[in-house]
Design a protein around this motif. Structure first.
Motif, PDB file in Angstrom:
ATOM      1  N   ASN A 243       0.836  -1.211   0.000  1.00 40.51           N
ATOM      2  CA  ASN A 243       0.000   0.000   0.000  1.00 40.51           C
ATOM      3  C   ASN A 243       0.865   1.253   0.000  1.00 40.51           C
ATOM      4  N   LYS A 244       0.312   2.339  -0.513  1.00 39.69           N
ATOM      5  CA  LYS A 244       0.918   3.657  -0.324  1.00 39.69           C
ATOM      6  C   LYS A 244       0.556   4.116   1.088  1.00 39.69           C
ATOM      7  N   LEU A 245       1.541   4.601   1.855  1.00 36.03           N
ATOM      8  CA  LEU A 245       1.303   4.952   3.250  1.00 36.03           C
ATOM      9  C   LEU A 245       1.923   6.301   3.586  1.00 36.03           C
ATOM     10  N   ASN A 246       1.305   7.021   4.524  1.00 33.91           N
ATOM     11  CA  ASN A 246       1.915   8.248   5.020  1.00 33.91           C
ATOM     12  C   ASN A 246       2.777   7.945   6.248  1.00 33.91           C
ATOM     13  N   ILE A 247       3.452   8.962   6.750  1.00 33.76           N
ATOM     14  CA  ILE A 247       4.383   8.768   7.868  1.00 33.76           C
ATOM     15  C   ILE A 247       3.666   8.229   9.099  1.00 33.76           C
ATOM     16  N   LYS A 248       2.469   8.769   9.383  1.00 33.02           N
ATOM     17  CA  LYS A 248       1.721   8.322  10.568  1.00 33.02           C
ATOM     18  C   LYS A 248       1.370   6.840  10.455  1.00 33.02           C
ATOM     19  N   GLU A 249       0.916   6.433   9.276  1.00 29.01           N
ATOM     20  CA  GLU A 249       0.540   5.029   9.079  1.00 29.01           C
ATOM     21  C   GLU A 249       1.757   4.102   9.188  1.00 29.01           C
ATOM     22  N   LEU A 250       2.892   4.547   8.635  1.00 30.72           N
ATOM     23  CA  LEU A 250       4.114   3.760   8.769  1.00 30.72           C
ATOM     24  C   LEU A 250       4.542   3.672  10.233  1.00 30.72           C
ATOM     25  N   SER A 251       4.437   4.787  10.928  1.00 30.35           N
ATOM     26  CA  SER A 251       4.820   4.825  12.343  1.00 30.35           C
ATOM     27  C   SER A 251       3.992   3.833  13.168  1.00 30.35           C
ATOM     28  N   GLU A 252       2.685   3.810  12.915  1.00 25.51           N
ATOM     29  CA  GLU A 252       1.805   2.896  13.659  1.00 25.51           C
ATOM     30  C   GLU A 252       2.117   1.437  13.311  1.00 25.51           C
ATOM     31  N   ALA A 253       2.392   1.169  12.035  1.00 25.22           N
ATOM     32  CA  ALA A 253       2.676  -0.205  11.617  1.00 25.22           C
ATOM     33  C   ALA A 253       4.011  -0.701  12.168  1.00 25.22           C
ATOM     34  N   LEU A 254       4.980   0.212  12.288  1.00 26.05           N
ATOM     35  CA  LEU A 254       6.317  -0.165  12.742  1.00 26.05           C
ATOM     36  C   LEU A 254       6.461  -0.105  14.259  1.00 26.05           C
ATOM     37  N   GLY A 255       5.577   0.674  14.921  1.00 35.02           N
ATOM     38  CA  GLY A 255       5.668   0.837  16.370  1.00 35.02           C
ATOM     39  C   GLY A 255       6.816   1.735  16.794  1.00 35.02           C
ATOM     40  N   ILE A 256       7.195   2.699  15.949  1.00 37.55           N
ATOM     41  CA  ILE A 256       8.243   3.671  16.300  1.00 37.55           C
ATOM     42  C   ILE A 256       7.738   5.074  15.987  1.00 37.55           C
ATOM     43  N   SER A 257       8.419   6.088  16.531  1.00 35.49           N
ATOM     44  CA  SER A 257       7.937   7.465  16.428  1.00 35.49           C
ATOM     45  C   SER A 257       8.019   7.990  14.991  1.00 35.49           C
ATOM     46  N   SER A 258       7.172   8.951  14.692  1.00 32.12           N
ATOM     47  CA  SER A 258       7.136   9.556  13.353  1.00 32.12           C
ATOM     48  C   SER A 258       8.460  10.217  12.954  1.00 32.12           C
ATOM     49  N   PRO A 259       9.146  10.957  13.870  1.00 33.59           N
ATOM     50  CA  PRO A 259      10.431  11.552  13.467  1.00 33.59           C
ATOM     51  C   PRO A 259      11.462  10.518  13.029  1.00 33.59           C
ATOM     52  N   ILE A 260      11.491   9.370  13.730  1.00 34.18           N
ATOM     53  CA  ILE A 260      12.452   8.324  13.351  1.00 34.18           C
ATOM     54  C   ILE A 260      12.060   7.712  12.005  1.00 34.18           C
ATOM     55  N   VAL A 261      10.751   7.483  11.801  1.00 39.12           N
ATOM     56  CA  VAL A 261      10.279   6.959  10.516  1.00 39.12           C
ATOM     57  C   VAL A 261      10.649   7.914   9.391  1.00 39.12           C
ATOM     58  N   THR A 262      10.505   9.211   9.636  1.00 42.39           N
ATOM     59  CA  THR A 262      10.836  10.213   8.611  1.00 42.39           C
ATOM     60  C   THR A 262      12.295  10.108   8.173  1.00 42.39           C
ATOM     61  N   LYS A 263      13.200   9.882   9.143  1.00 40.80           N
ATOM     62  CA  LYS A 263      14.625   9.735   8.804  1.00 40.80           C
ATOM     63  C   LYS A 263      14.864   8.505   7.933  1.00 40.80           C
ATOM     64  N   HIS A 264      14.194   7.413   8.274  1.00 35.76           N
ATOM     65  CA  HIS A 264      14.343   6.190   7.480  1.00 35.76           C
ATOM     66  C   HIS A 264      13.783   6.377   6.066  1.00 35.76           C
ATOM     67  N   VAL A 265      12.635   7.038   5.972  1.00 39.85           N
ATOM     68  CA  VAL A 265      12.017   7.297   4.667  1.00 39.85           C
ATOM     69  C   VAL A 265      12.935   8.163   3.807  1.00 39.85           C
TER      70      VAL A 265
END
Length: 300
Positions: free
Chosen positions: A31-53
């Motif tokens: 699926n196409k996902l936004n940062i919030k959705e990725l954060s919830e799926a991964l169980g980590i904070s949005s700022p950290i997800v943003t760095k990975h993205v």
């Protein structure tokens, strides 16, 4: 996506060297996902997800688009590639002597092609697109790229082996892709190879690529159509026939007719193939590899 063993490819290797980023790729493959959705799926904070993205964006593995959301614009991450191929430096068989011949893409000796089809030089399309008659246009000898949906194309290379030479291995390398309308990274095509009348096996080309411009593709070539292929090596050995390291068949070098004065290579998409996805052949000054069809004969 095609990578080399060099520093330019390091951003991709680094992007893949993370469990979190691999998980992000797996999620975006569905699926196409936004940062919030990725954060919830991964169980980590949005700022950290943003760095990975961001790492994956720099590597060209994903792209991000801004679309309207409930509270303004939101950034949606989309997976860009579904295949990554790594080209290792060519191995050299020091113990064998070799004959080597480079055959230009336009120097085919026989053909029967079904549209979509066409040929082009570094300057322009030859004749009219999707008209097989132009495959006999005299300008075809200057072609650097050709494509067709179904049918076959044949090339001949001189057989320089002497009576006392013992053939050990044949390698034929060329840049190949499928032939999709415009382009499509996921467009499988069953390409069957024969040499001197012996069918060697079928390789499934995964797609037809335009995610980035070919390194050597001319500036006039439209960016929305096939830009480059995969550099593939058809290798006939005493153990079998391989496409790179993938076994295609049990046909060996001992099954090849070596009495002919030429090596006759045929590439075909059969009428009854499971995947009729065409063939695109890239030569010098097109695609990612500045070479034509290279025949390399190893002997003792």
């Amino acid at each position: 996506m095609q990578l080399e063993i060099n520093k330019e490819s390091l951003p991709v290797y680094e992007a893949l060297a993370s469990e979190v980023r691999l998980h992000i790729i797996q999620l975006l493959s569905k699926n196409k996902l936004n940062i919030k959705e990725l954060s919830e799926a991964l169980g980590i904070s949005s700022p950290i997800v943003t760095k990975h993205v961001k790492k994956l964006e720099v590597a060209g593995i994903i792209r991000t688009e801004k679309i309207p959301g409930k509270s303004g614009l939101q950034r949606i991450s989309i997976l860009k590639v579904d295949c990554i191929e790594i080209n290792f430096p060519a191995k050299i068989s020091q113990s064998y002597a070799t004959y080597e011949t480079s055959v230009p893409v336009g120097h085919f000796t026989n053909y029967h092609v079904v549209p979509t089809c066409g040929i082009a030089t570094t300057e322009d399309i030859v004749g009219t697109l999707d008209d097989p008659r132009f495959f006999m246009d005299p300008k075809r000898v200057d072609a650097r790229i050709l494509w067709f949906t179904q049918g076959f194309i044949e090339y001949k290379s001189p057989n320089f082996l002497r009576e006392e030479d013992e053939l050990q291995q044949i390698e034929i390398s060329l840049e190949l892709a499928s032939e999709a309308p415009l382009s499509n990274d996921n467009w499988p095509s069953d390409i069957t190879f024969s040499l001197n009348g012996l069918e060697l096996g079928t390789w499934v080309s995964p797609g037809d690529y335009a995610d980035k411009r070919g390194k050597f593709t001319p500036d006039w070539w439209p960016p929305i159509i096939n830009q480059y292929g995969l550099l593939k090596t058809l290798r006939i050995t005493s153990h079998g026939t391989y496409m790179d390291d993938e076994l295609l068949s049990k046909m060996t070098i001992h099954d090849i007719n070596t009495e002919s004065d030429v090596w006759n290579l045929k590439m075909e998409v059969k009428e009854d193939a499971s995947n009729i996805g065409g063939v695109t052949i890239f030569g010098r000054e097109f695609g990612n590899h500045n070479q034509d069809i290279l025949f390399k004969i190893y002997y003792l």
